[in-house]
Scaffold this active site. Structure first.
Site, PDB file in Angstrom:
ATOM      1  N   ASN A 150      62.246 -23.477-129.436  1.00  0.00           N
ATOM      2  CA  ASN A 150      62.201 -23.782-128.003  1.00  0.00           C
ATOM      3  C   ASN A 150      62.803 -25.162-127.726  1.00  0.00           C
ATOM      4  OD1 ASN A 150      60.243 -21.475-127.790  1.00  0.00           O
ATOM      5  ND2 ASN A 150      58.955 -22.944-128.869  1.00  0.00           N
ATOM      6  N   GLU A 182      65.125 -25.038-137.465  1.00  0.00           N
ATOM      7  CA  GLU A 182      64.791 -25.052-136.036  1.00  0.00           C
ATOM      8  C   GLU A 182      65.502 -26.194-135.312  1.00  0.00           C
ATOM      9  OE1 GLU A 182      63.418 -22.420-135.068  1.00  0.00           O
ATOM     10  OE2 GLU A 182      62.881 -21.770-137.082  1.00  0.00           O
ATOM     11  N   GLU A 219      71.111 -16.738-135.652  1.00  0.00           N
ATOM     12  CA  GLU A 219      70.268 -16.797-136.848  1.00  0.00           C
ATOM     13  C   GLU A 219      71.067 -16.838-138.139  1.00  0.00           C
ATOM     14  OE1 GLU A 219      67.398 -17.691-136.694  1.00  0.00           O
ATOM     15  OE2 GLU A 219      66.753 -17.162-134.678  1.00  0.00           O
ATOM     16  N   GLU A 258      60.320 -15.465-127.758  1.00  0.00           N
ATOM     17  CA  GLU A 258      61.436 -14.694-128.318  1.00  0.00           C
ATOM     18  C   GLU A 258      60.913 -13.454-129.022  1.00  0.00           C
ATOM     19  OE1 GLU A 258      65.170 -14.994-131.454  1.00  0.00           O
ATOM     20  OE2 GLU A 258      64.084 -16.814-130.965  1.00  0.00           O
ATOM     21  N   MET A 308      59.698 -21.560-134.045  1.00  0.00           N
ATOM     22  CA  MET A 308      60.494 -21.172-132.880  1.00  0.00           C
ATOM     23  C   MET A 308      61.173 -22.395-132.293  1.00  0.00           C
ATOM     24  SD  MET A 308      61.604 -18.829-130.971  1.00  0.00           S
ATOM     25  CE  MET A 308      62.770 -19.191-129.668  1.00  0.00           C
TER      26      MET A 308
END
Length: 863
Positions: free
Chosen positions: A267, A300, A322, A123, A265
């Site tokens: 993912n 996350e 976000e 990202e 992150m």
């Protein structure tokens, strides 16, 4: 070549869609081979026939096969940034073979090596540095990933989804296949390979599904991952209870790595974390670190629904995932610690970092209109102000209404890439509300200011509260539209100290008056309770009014706010006064003593209510910053407060410190340690004779990093040179084998508020524990120094010049980090002439060099 600006108004759907991707990696640090097979079709909603354009940077193309047939170099067009194939059928299979060099990737975007292990960061645009792809978030595909590597060196091979196959190959190699059943954009792709320890657990969902939980860490760190695991399970349960959302795969994995540009992150199914936000034990992590782990793990995990299952249509919509997820993690953190204290901490972060961003040359809306380098928009505006926008929506719709809106949002858009408009519209539809005006929060930059006035009619017993909102002008000087915002309020009877009214007002106009009936006397208003909107505000309180609210308001955030306002009023007076004669009002000092002594206020809240505004908070209140007067005025006020409270603080510190108990991360114990630190600070600042001996003893006797770090932090600031160097050397010898603790050691010295700090910082760049290639180390030393108001703003500009040189050195290594660390210089236009000229000069010096797009965009905008 300088990149051109990308504008939100120019958005067009992708001409092609990718339904399925099969990736095969032959992992080698110097030469990784990628076989990328994609099933692609034209987008039925795009009528114009366009060529296929795939993004690709810093990779080497070997072969292309279209429907199994090789393409020669005349059948495609290749540049440094893309691969174009003009003639393709409406639906086809495309296979691309390319290579990349992970061990040369110091920018830490795409596939790179950290401590001998492979990991990825995709990202926003890292996937194009792994293989050729339509690298945009609205292109969503199912991924199957095969990883092939030397089994001895890379026994752990991970990717997104569920593991469906594992086998040993010839020559000591190993192959593992992962399949993700959910469509996702390529920015959520992840790969990890290496020698890693694993902490395992499980979670049983509300529907009784068993989820395997695994946290992978570098060798030797397994015992420090237990807190992260507990926070993960707590997050999963909280998500079910508060939003009704279960986890959707059979396994959830986290990997902690030493080299990472961000915090973590999200993912899909394989979160990759900066080790700072996973590793914690009492000996090496503070309460602040423990809370950081809890917040980031939750953040996350929550992205699984707000970011992964529903993602952004384009990167201008970044706050869709976000801002919303920050709001959710803030709520979680408050629930597991202290709701009012968490709110105070969140707002303090917003008003120092984001308000400054709004007031500077890099101001932008929550949803930006354009960008050159998307990495530069991972900002406090998008994250923190974005969270405040979501919080306002929750305030306007109420708890039940907000949940209805979220349920509709999930049901309506699951599996889709959508916009901020879609999110707000779901809440409008669920609550039968019109939020068209509310959308200005996404499109207008700047911090609004509210001005309150009031009056009371004793005959009719009516109280009138008038509010005016002032919006900063647009960049072109045009006026902005009025914001739709919630005002939480309370009205207090002065005599009885009772709360006689409370509620929520909705402001939609530039000016409005609200009437309240049947009041016996003019009340004292408690305004913007809980910081109900991200605004600055004014009301003509007297000192006695503010002290009344500091002592009596039932809204703990507003008690904190009243103290900050009182301090700021005295600061504004001291800024221009004769410091030798000016004094703080005794009533203010007595109010602080009341807080310190009150048995009704818990320790954690006391530590916040007694906290004094930082230099950065004071700077935010000034139109034009005067460096030396700011330092002297703050020092004078803080010293006077500390001397007044010192005797009581000494007694309370002794009481809090008399029992040594095993470390536990809970609100009561965290509060005791925080208040102990507040007391010790007052002793040091108030020059109490026992201050330094007590700090040294606490440092030596501490059974946890929180107490030890708090003590050494004060010793570094207040002890003489010999003792300061003694404890710093002791700290180094105790923890030199722990990278995360050494970051604290670097930051301690870079953060010392003295004019000679720069010379020490220069020496530390040669320390064996400093590595400019490691983002955490760069932030700890260079970043901390740039935020050190006293040491950075030297009258000769030496601090600015040094930072400029470090930024240039970093830009050749890691452009994302150089762009982050240049930002103190970008505030040059907020300072008085002497410092503004020197700061601007350092920016101009940077601009004369060949810069990355990340750094060039910020420097050019600032100049």
């Amino acid at each position: 070549m300088t990149k051109q600006s990308i504008h939100r108004k120019d958005y067009l759907p992708s001409a092609f869609l990718i339904d399925e991707v099969q990736l095969e990696f032959e992992l080698d640090p110097a030469h990784t081979r990628v076989i990328n097979t994609m099933w692609i079709r034209r987008n039925p909603h795009v009528t114009e026939l366009k060529p296929l354009v795939l993004n690709g940077e810093n990779i080497h193309l070997e072969k292309i096969y279209l429907n199994g047939l090789p393409l020669n170099e005349h059948e495609y067009f290749l540049t440094d940034t893309c691969l174009e194939i003009s003639e393709v059928p409406d639906s086809f299979e495309l296979c691309i073979i390319n290579t990349c060099q992970p061990d040369k990737n110091t920018a830490l975007e795409g596939l790179y090596v950290s401590s001998g292990n492979f990991c990825t960061q995709c990202e926003p645009h890292g996937f194009r540095k792994i293989t050729y792809y339509i690298d945009r978030p609205d292109v969503m595909a199912k991924f199957t990933t095969s990883l092939i590597a030397d089994a001895k060196h890379y026994p752990v091979l991970l990717s997104n989804g569920n593991c469906v196959s594992e086998q040993l190959l010839d020559n000591g190699r190993k192959k593992v296949i992962w399949e993700d059943p959910f469509k996702k954009p390529c920015y959520l792709f992840a790969l990890v390979a290496g020698k890693l320890d694993c902490l395992e657990d499980e979670f049983i969902t509300h529907s009784q599904r068993k989820i395997a939980l695994k946290i992978f860490v570098e060798k030797g760190n397994r015992k420090r991952a237990h807190h992260a695991m507990e926070m993960l399970k707590l997050s999963m349960r909280w998500e079910e209870e508060n939003y009704g959302r279960e986890y959707d795969l059979d396994i959830f994995m986290i990997v902690a790595v030493s080299d990472f540009n961000m915090g973590a992150m999200e993912n899909k199914g394989l979160n990759i974390f900066n080790a700072k936000y996973i590793l914690a034990d009492p000996e090496t992590a503070t309460d602040y670190d423990y809370e950081g782990v809890a917040t980031v793990v939750a953040h996350e995990y929550f992205h699984n629904w707000t970011g992964n299952r529903i993602t952004c249509r384009d990167w201008f919509q970044l706050s869709l995932k976000e801002g919303l997820t920050v709001y959710r993690d803030q709520s979680f953190t408050g629930d597991i610690t202290s709701i009012p204290v968490a709110r105070i901490d969140d707002v303090r972060a917003l008003t120092t970092a984001q308000f400054a961003e709004d007031a500077g040359p890099l101001a932008h809306p929550v949803r930006p209109d354009s960008y050159v380098e998307m990495n530069n928009f991972y900002t406090a505006t998008v994250y923190n102000k974005g969270a405040e926008v979501v919080r306002m929506l929750a305030n306007l719709t109420g708890e039940d209404g907000f949940r209805k809106g979220m349920d509709l949002y999930f049901d309506r858009y699951d599996g889709m890439a959508v916009t901020c408009d879609d999110f707000v519209q779901a809440h409008a539809d669920a609550n039968e509300r019109d939020f068209n005006q509310f959308m200005y929060w996404y499109s207008q930059a700047g911090t609004p200011t509210l001005t309150f006035t009031d009056s009371f009619d004793s005959e009719s017993k009516k109280y009138f509260l008038t509010v005016e909102q002032h919006t900063p002008p647009s960049a072109d000087g045009s006026l902005k539209e009025a914001f739709h915002l919630p005002i939480k309020f309370g009205l207090y009877d002065r005599e009885s100290r009772r709360l006689v009214r409370e509620g929520l007002l909705e402001l939609k106009d530039f000016k409005a008056t609200f009437a309240f009936e049947n009041l016996s006397a003019k009340p004292i208003p408690s305004l913007m309770r809980g910081f109900s909107a991200p605004v600055k505000w004014r009301y003509p309180y007297s000192l006695q009014d503010r002290i009344f609210l500091l002592k009596n308001d039932q809204d703990d955030f507003n008690r904190f706010e009243m103290h900050q306002q009182i301090f700021n009023d005295f600061f504004a007076e001291f800024l221009t006064a004769d410091l030798a004669t000016v004094k703080i009002a005794p009533d203010y000092l007595e109010a602080l003593m009341f807080i310190l002594q009150s048995p009704q206020i818990d320790d954690l809240m006391k530590s916040r209510l007694l906290s004094l505004p930082s230099y950065h908070a004071l700077v935010e209140r000034q139109k034009l910053v005067q460096v030396d007067p700011t330092i002297k005025a703050r020092e004078k006020i803080v010293r006077e407060i500390a001397k007044y409270l010192a005797a009581e603080a000494h007694e309370l510190f002794i009481k809090l410190n008399q029992h040594s108990v095993p470390y536990s991360f809970n609100a009561r114990d965290v509060g005791q340690r925080a208040l102990k630190q507040t007391c010790l600070f007052m002793l040091c600042e108030g020059e109490h004779p026992e201050a330094i001996p007590l700090a040294k003893k606490l440092y030596i006797d501490a059974n946890n990093m929180t107490d030890r770090f708090n003590a050494i932090h004060l010793l570094v600031q207040y002890a003489d040179n010999a003792l300061r160097e003694e404890v710093l050397q002791d700290f180094y010898q105790r923890f030199k084998g722990n990278a995360l603790v050494m970051e604290k050691w670097l930051a301690l010295q870079a953060g010392r508020s003295e004019k000679d700090t720069l010379q020490k910082v220069k020496l530390l760049t040669q320390s064996p524990v400093f590595d400019i290639k490691n983002p955490n180390k760069a932030r700890a030393l260079i970043g901390t120094y740039g935020q050190n108001f006293v040491a950075f703003h030297l009258s000769n500009g030496e601090g600015y010049e040094w930072l400029a040189e470090q930024v240039l050195a970093l830009d050749k290594i890691n452009p994302q980090i150089s762009a982050r660390l240049v930002q103190p210089l970008t505030q040059w236009n907020r300072y008085e002439d002497k410092h503004a000229v020197l700061m601007r000069s350092s920016l101009q010096y940077i601009s004369t060099h060949q810069l990355s797009n990340d750094l060039a965009e910020l420097v050019n905008k600032s100049l």
